[in-house]
Design a protein around this motif. Structure first.
Motif, short mmCIF file in Angstrom:
data_model
loop_
_atom_site.label_atom_id
_atom_site.label_comp_id
_atom_site.label_asym_id
_atom_site.label_seq_id
_atom_site.Cartn_x
_atom_site.Cartn_y
_atom_site.Cartn_z
N ILE A 5 16.50 15.14 16.34
CA ILE A 5 17.79 15.41 15.50
C ILE A 5 18.22 13.82 14.91
O ILE A 5 18.15 13.06 15.60
N ILE A 6 18.41 14.04 13.58
CA ILE A 6 18.42 12.77 12.68
C ILE A 6 19.86 12.61 12.32
O ILE A 6 20.46 13.42 11.88
N TYR A 7 20.69 11.38 12.80
CA TYR A 7 22.05 11.34 12.19
C TYR A 7 22.30 9.61 12.00
O TYR A 7 21.38 8.95 12.42
N ALA A 8 23.40 9.51 11.54
CA ALA A 8 23.71 8.09 11.21
C ALA A 8 25.35 7.68 11.15
O ALA A 8 25.98 8.73 11.32
N LYS A 9 25.75 6.58 11.02
CA LYS A 9 27.03 6.08 10.93
C LYS A 9 27.32 6.47 9.61
O LYS A 9 26.71 6.66 8.41
N ARG A 10 28.82 6.42 9.26
CA ARG A 10 29.42 7.02 7.92
C ARG A 10 28.89 6.06 6.95
O ARG A 10 28.98 4.82 7.20
#
Length: 252
Positions: A5-10
């Motif tokens: 699962i890939i995510y990042a900061k705003r």
């Protein structure tokens, strides 16, 4: 296969590119997902987070060494360092888990493929066009850059679909609803649901182009290695002064 699962900061823009790299290099597309929203959104919705660094502390002890905290990952999944080390140094043939070159990567094309599409357009002329795109089995080129499309120039026949229009106005890490995405393609004469229509996507450096690829995936396009490809070199390669490629430059 690991579920990633890939995510990042705003404010980040690169997450679709990371997702595409996993898929194009051979990871099971059903086991790699892109979180819609940022880490901050997750926290605001009550999601749990860990508040320590996997790189360890700074007390000068073993915990402070780079890599401390990753040991439990070293013998499993992508970071199976022990297996990779053994295969590389102690076997005649390395058993690679992922595709290791552009030639082997899925849904990626080189400059020659783009040149073929551009030359076909130039040879056929305007009579073969439907709206802003080509018809039948010809190749459509979609350019997802922002202002660079008009400011720096573009490939002949390239259709402009800025990546920023594919994302939510107030959160670049969230794509627009399906109906809005579909409308953006229809307005440009692009039938993403036609698997016979070949599409090449390009941008400035191969990053924002993945927004367009992801949008078509979400809309349910039947993607194959022949009908949907990303030009990895993008304008950074095509637009170079020493490259004698057909270009349309802005008029002053």
């Amino acid at each position: 296969v690991d579920h990633v699962i890939i995510y990042a900061k705003r404010g980040a823009l690169f997450t679709p590119r990371i997702w595409f790299l996993f898929v194009s290099m051979g990871h099971d597309p059903d086991r790699v997902h892109l979180m819609q929203g940022s880490l901050e959104d997750w926290i605001e919705e009550g999601g749990e987070v860990e508040d320590f660094s996997l790189l360890g502390s700074e007390d000068g002890e073993r915990e402070g060494t780079v890599g401390y905290g990753f040991e439990r990952f070293f013998d499993q999944g992508i970071l199976n360092v022990t297996r990779l080390f053994h295969e590389y140094y102690h076997t005649e043939e390395v058993q690679t888990r992922y595709r290791s070159s552009v030639e082997e990567a899925l849904n990626i094309c080189g400059k020659q493929d783009v040149l073929n599409a551009v030359n076909a357009f130039l040879e056929q002329g305007e009579s073969k066009r439907n709206g802003d795109g080509l018809v039948d089995d010809n190749t459509i080129i979609i350019d997802t850059r922002g202002s660079g499309y008009k400011r720096k120039g573009h490939m002949p026949s390239a259709i402009h679909l800025p990546y920023s229009q594919l994302a939510s106005a107030d959160n670049p890490l969230v794509l627009r609803p399906k109906e809005e995405l579909r409308k953006l393609f229809i307005e440009r004469g692009i039938d993403v649901m036609n698997p016979k229509q070949k599409i090449i996507l390009s941008c400035g450096s191969g990053v924002s182009v993945c927004h367009g690829y992801l949008a078509m995936k979400i809309l349910g396009r039947e993607m194959t290695e022949e009908n949907t490809r990303i030009y990895d070199g993008s304008w950074m390669e095509w637009g170079r002064d020493d490259e004698d490629n057909p270009k349309i430059f802005p008029t002053i």
